[in-house]
Design a protein around this motif. Structure first.
Motif, PDB file in Angstrom:
ATOM      1  N   ALA A 236      -8.123  30.793  88.110  1.00  0.00           N
ATOM      2  CA  ALA A 236      -9.488  31.421  87.911  1.00  0.00           C
ATOM      3  C   ALA A 236      -9.231  32.899  87.731  1.00  0.00           C
ATOM      4  O   ALA A 236     -10.079  33.498  86.857  1.00  0.00           O
ATOM      5  CB  ALA A 236      -9.914  31.592  89.578  1.00  0.00           C
ATOM      6  N   LEU A 237      -8.165  33.708  87.952  1.00  0.00           N
ATOM      7  CA  LEU A 237      -7.845  34.984  87.338  1.00  0.00           C
ATOM      8  C   LEU A 237      -6.306  35.190  87.807  1.00  0.00           C
ATOM      9  O   LEU A 237      -5.478  34.629  88.635  1.00  0.00           O
ATOM     10  CB  LEU A 237      -8.634  35.873  88.261  1.00  0.00           C
ATOM     11  CG  LEU A 237      -8.360  36.188  89.861  1.00  0.00           C
ATOM     12  CD1 LEU A 237      -8.257  37.636  90.063  1.00  0.00           C
ATOM     13  CD2 LEU A 237      -9.615  35.689  90.548  1.00  0.00           C
ATOM     14  N   ALA A 238      -5.769  36.169  86.931  1.00  0.00           N
ATOM     15  CA  ALA A 238      -4.406  36.809  87.478  1.00  0.00           C
ATOM     16  C   ALA A 238      -4.634  38.118  87.656  1.00  0.00           C
ATOM     17  O   ALA A 238      -5.451  38.749  87.152  1.00  0.00           O
ATOM     18  CB  ALA A 238      -3.640  36.212  86.298  1.00  0.00           C
ATOM     19  N   THR A 239      -3.565  38.802  88.788  1.00  0.00           N
ATOM     20  CA  THR A 239      -3.798  40.105  88.680  1.00  0.00           C
ATOM     21  C   THR A 239      -2.164  40.726  88.756  1.00  0.00           C
ATOM     22  O   THR A 239      -1.627  39.786  89.407  1.00  0.00           O
ATOM     23  CB  THR A 239      -4.744  40.475  90.027  1.00  0.00           C
ATOM     24  OG1 THR A 239      -4.533  41.860  90.359  1.00  0.00           O
ATOM     25  CG2 THR A 239      -4.101  39.751  91.349  1.00  0.00           C
ATOM     26  N   ALA A 240      -2.035  42.046  88.271  1.00  0.00           N
ATOM     27  CA  ALA A 240      -0.520  42.254  88.345  1.00  0.00           C
ATOM     28  C   ALA A 240      -0.600  43.894  88.305  1.00  0.00           C
ATOM     29  O   ALA A 240      -1.580  44.462  87.766  1.00  0.00           O
ATOM     30  CB  ALA A 240       0.112  41.750  87.204  1.00  0.00           C
ATOM     31  N   LEU A 241       0.429  44.459  89.026  1.00  0.00           N
ATOM     32  CA  LEU A 241       0.590  45.929  88.847  1.00  0.00           C
ATOM     33  C   LEU A 241       1.299  46.163  87.534  1.00  0.00           C
ATOM     34  O   LEU A 241       2.105  45.409  87.190  1.00  0.00           O
ATOM     35  CB  LEU A 241       1.651  46.130  89.886  1.00  0.00           C
ATOM     36  CG  LEU A 241       1.154  46.692  91.316  1.00  0.00           C
ATOM     37  CD1 LEU A 241       2.531  46.630  92.525  1.00  0.00           C
ATOM     38  CD2 LEU A 241       0.344  48.027  91.416  1.00  0.00           C
ATOM     39  N   ILE A 242       1.038  47.244  86.892  1.00  0.00           N
ATOM     40  CA  ILE A 242       1.436  47.934  85.769  1.00  0.00           C
ATOM     41  C   ILE A 242       2.811  48.412  86.118  1.00  0.00           C
ATOM     42  O   ILE A 242       3.922  48.240  85.337  1.00  0.00           O
ATOM     43  CB  ILE A 242       0.646  48.774  84.850  1.00  0.00           C
ATOM     44  CG1 ILE A 242      -0.418  47.873  84.240  1.00  0.00           C
ATOM     45  CG2 ILE A 242       1.524  49.411  83.878  1.00  0.00           C
ATOM     46  CD1 ILE A 242      -1.214  48.901  83.520  1.00  0.00           C
ATOM     47  N   ALA A 243       2.900  49.153  87.306  1.00  0.00           N
ATOM     48  CA  ALA A 243       4.303  49.599  87.705  1.00  0.00           C
ATOM     49  C   ALA A 243       4.152  49.548  89.209  1.00  0.00           C
ATOM     50  O   ALA A 243       3.258  49.906  89.989  1.00  0.00           O
ATOM     51  CB  ALA A 243       4.344  51.092  87.145  1.00  0.00           C
ATOM     52  N   ASN A 244       5.068  49.195  89.752  1.00  0.00           N
ATOM     53  CA  ASN A 244       5.236  49.057  91.181  1.00  0.00           C
ATOM     54  C   ASN A 244       5.224  50.486  91.998  1.00  0.00           C
ATOM     55  O   ASN A 244       6.177  51.239  91.730  1.00  0.00           O
ATOM     56  CB  ASN A 244       6.414  48.275  91.741  1.00  0.00           C
ATOM     57  CG  ASN A 244       6.360  47.790  93.281  1.00  0.00           C
ATOM     58  OD1 ASN A 244       6.673  48.634  93.985  1.00  0.00           O
ATOM     59  ND2 ASN A 244       6.039  46.587  93.527  1.00  0.00           N
ATOM     60  N   ASN A 245       4.248  50.590  92.887  1.00  0.00           N
ATOM     61  CA  ASN A 245       4.106  51.840  93.532  1.00  0.00           C
ATOM     62  C   ASN A 245       5.088  52.344  94.508  1.00  0.00           C
ATOM     63  O   ASN A 245       5.463  53.291  94.764  1.00  0.00           O
ATOM     64  CB  ASN A 245       2.734  52.151  94.105  1.00  0.00           C
ATOM     65  CG  ASN A 245       2.390  50.898  95.127  1.00  0.00           C
ATOM     66  OD1 ASN A 245       2.363  49.787  94.553  1.00  0.00           O
ATOM     67  ND2 ASN A 245       2.479  51.160  96.195  1.00  0.00           N
ATOM     68  N   GLU A 246       6.005  51.343  94.795  1.00  0.00           N
ATOM     69  CA  GLU A 246       6.958  51.410  95.772  1.00  0.00           C
ATOM     70  C   GLU A 246       8.247  51.903  95.123  1.00  0.00           C
ATOM     71  O   GLU A 246       8.766  52.974  95.149  1.00  0.00           O
ATOM     72  CB  GLU A 246       7.329  50.749  96.943  1.00  0.00           C
ATOM     73  CG  GLU A 246       5.986  50.578  98.200  1.00  0.00           C
ATOM     74  CD  GLU A 246       6.301  49.583  99.066  1.00  0.00           C
ATOM     75  OE1 GLU A 246       7.499  49.290  99.400  1.00  0.00           O
ATOM     76  OE2 GLU A 246       5.364  49.002  99.823  1.00  0.00           O
ATOM     77  N   VAL A 247       9.084  50.786  94.331  1.00  0.00           N
ATOM     78  CA  VAL A 247      10.180  50.971  93.828  1.00  0.00           C
ATOM     79  C   VAL A 247      10.225  51.336  92.375  1.00  0.00           C
ATOM     80  O   VAL A 247      11.089  51.893  91.930  1.00  0.00           O
ATOM     81  CB  VAL A 247      10.895  49.439  93.830  1.00  0.00           C
ATOM     82  CG1 VAL A 247      11.243  49.045  95.363  1.00  0.00           C
ATOM     83  CG2 VAL A 247      10.178  48.640  93.315  1.00  0.00           C
ATOM     84  N   GLY A 248       8.764  51.549  91.819  1.00  0.00           N
ATOM     85  CA  GLY A 248       8.863  52.207  90.696  1.00  0.00           C
ATOM     86  C   GLY A 248       8.845  51.286  89.518  1.00  0.00           C
ATOM     87  O   GLY A 248       8.870  51.801  88.303  1.00  0.00           O
ATOM     88  N   THR A 249       9.057  50.255  89.510  1.00  0.00           N
ATOM     89  CA  THR A 249       9.427  49.216  88.439  1.00  0.00           C
ATOM     90  C   THR A 249       8.271  49.005  87.402  1.00  0.00           C
ATOM     91  O   THR A 249       7.352  48.685  87.760  1.00  0.00           O
ATOM     92  CB  THR A 249      10.198  47.905  88.838  1.00  0.00           C
ATOM     93  OG1 THR A 249      11.379  48.160  89.509  1.00  0.00           O
ATOM     94  CG2 THR A 249      10.509  46.972  87.746  1.00  0.00           C
ATOM     95  N   VAL A 250       8.648  49.274  86.285  1.00  0.00           N
ATOM     96  CA  VAL A 250       7.591  49.096  85.142  1.00  0.00           C
ATOM     97  C   VAL A 250       7.622  47.666  84.659  1.00  0.00           C
ATOM     98  O   VAL A 250       8.432  47.187  84.324  1.00  0.00           O
ATOM     99  CB  VAL A 250       7.707  50.214  84.001  1.00  0.00           C
ATOM    100  CG1 VAL A 250       6.367  50.018  83.079  1.00  0.00           C
ATOM    101  CG2 VAL A 250       7.592  51.544  84.570  1.00  0.00           C
TER     102      VAL A 250
END
Ligand SMILES: Cc1ncc(COP(=O)(O)O)c(C=O)c1O
Length: 388
Positions: free
Chosen positions: A141-155
């Protein structure tokens, strides 16, 4: 002694130019939907701000939907795309380690709407498994994802995720709240070859992460996508977000976003230098400590550290007593500190997930801040480890 603020990822100080724009707009008497002169004056400031923010985000002005912040933008994207999904699509592609705005919106869809989560694993430094992501997409139905992790910082590789979603014909929401102002963000570029309501269709940003006041954010919504709105009323903003519009918030956000983008590259180098100096100092003086996240592809100014044998909460408290503000990065549910779900997603133990601190440098950070934190950490760590 002045406090050392190393929690810019939680919120960053208001920029004076954003404050000035906010105050000036507050003096306009008129609802931006009113026909009279005052209303039209408010409308002009609002639409000019939308236009300016659109330039920074790489989208059309009509695609910018102002919200009350990142959480509302994420909820509008996730729930709105779910409610407007094609018949028969009942899965949501959700990488591990997402921000709670996303995680809890999806959990709500699971509990109340019968959504089925297709999880995507992170590797040991927090990168989303690209082939796992692509494999989970067909029929979703949809996908969702962070561009960069707000905790560990990984892009993450936002372009690759957008391409994969476009190829699979699935709508994708990207949470750009922690990336915006620090990393290049271009809605148009990432949407490039997508057609219709597939590929990158929605992108969330938040004002207070770039020096605008708390309480304003935006969801970029492709012209070709019509997520179902969360709230109904006066039909403002393409009917996607009804309610009298916050002209002053929009004006402040546009000014702050422009400045953040203008300074971005130089500031990224400066913040990385501060971050790297702190990392070097920790490595040499506290050899047990371990820097988490991707060593290269990370948000400028983000340092995430595991302090084995110490409680992150205790460390935070001791540093606070020394006038240094940092974060464990993870949520506090009903006053009880939770182990970081992001650190758990890296394959770490619960004990380790309770032993982390996030240091985030920002616009007002200086070398003097670095000196203070470097001086305070060894004693704080020794005391926190002894207290456990
Ligand atoms: C990645 C991410 N998404 C969403 C949010 C929520 O944004 P807001 O605080 O504007 O509601 C945050 C805030 O910390 C965030 O870091």
């Amino acid at each position: 002694m002045t406090a050392v603020y190393l929690d810019h990822a939680a919120t960053t100080p208001l920029r004076p130019e954003a404050r000035a724009a906010w105050l000036a707009a507050q003096d306009i008497v008129g609802n931006a939907s009113s026909i009279h002169g005052g209303g039209q004056a408010a409308r002009r400031v609002l639409e000019e701000s939308r236009e300016r923010l659109a330039v920074v985000l790489g989208c059309d002005a009509v695609e910018v939907v102002f919200t009350s912040g990142g959480t509302e933008a994420v909820n509008l994207a996730v729930k709105g795309l779910w409610w407007s999904r094609p018949d028969g699509a009942d899965t949501v592609v959700l990488p591990d380690g997402e921000h709670h705005a996303t995680l809890d919106a999806v959990r709500w869809l699971v509990a109340h709407e019968g959504a089925i989560v297709k999880p995507v694993r992170l590797d040991g430094v927090g990168r989303i498994d690209a082939s796992g992501f692509a494999d989970a997409l067909p029929g979703a139905a949809l996908a969702t994802a962070l561009i960069a992790n707000n905790e560990v910082g990984t892009v993450q590789d936002a372009a690759a995720m957008a391409r994969a979603a476009g190829d699979a014909g699935v709508p994708l929401h990207l949470d750009a709240v922690s990336a915006f102002g620090h990393l290049p963000v271009s809605f148009r570029q990432w949407r490039a070859d997508a057609v219709g309501a597939a590929g990158l269709v929605a992108l969330s940003v938040s004002g207070h992460k770039v020096g605008a006041p708390v309480g304003v954010g935006a969801l970029v919504v492709s012209r070709q996508s019509t997520p179902t709105p969360l709230q109904h009323g006066g039909g403002q903003q393409r009917g996607l977000r009804a309610g009298t519009q916050d002209v002053a918030g929009a004006a402040a956000f546009a000014v702050a976003a422009e400045l953040a983008e203008h300074e971005r590259e130089a500031e990224a180098r400066r913040l990385d230098d501060l971050r790297d100096a702190l990392a070097r100092s920790i490595r040499s003086s506290l050899p047990d400590a371990e820097v988490l996240g991707d060593p290269v592809e990370r948000i400028p100014g983000n340092l995430h550290v595991l302090f084995p044998g110490a409680s992150g909460e205790t460390l935070l408290f001791l540093l606070d007593q020394a006038g240094i503000s940092v974060s464990t990065g993870s949520a506090c549910q009903a006053g009880v500190p939770e182990p970081s779900h992001v650190v758990l997603a890296l394959g770490r133990t619960e004990r380790e997930a309770r032993s982390v601190l996030r240091f985030t440098f920002g616009r007002t950070s200086t070398g003097a801040d670095l000196t203070r934190v470097v001086a305070a950490l060894p004693e704080a760590y020794a005391r926190a480890a002894a207290a456990r």
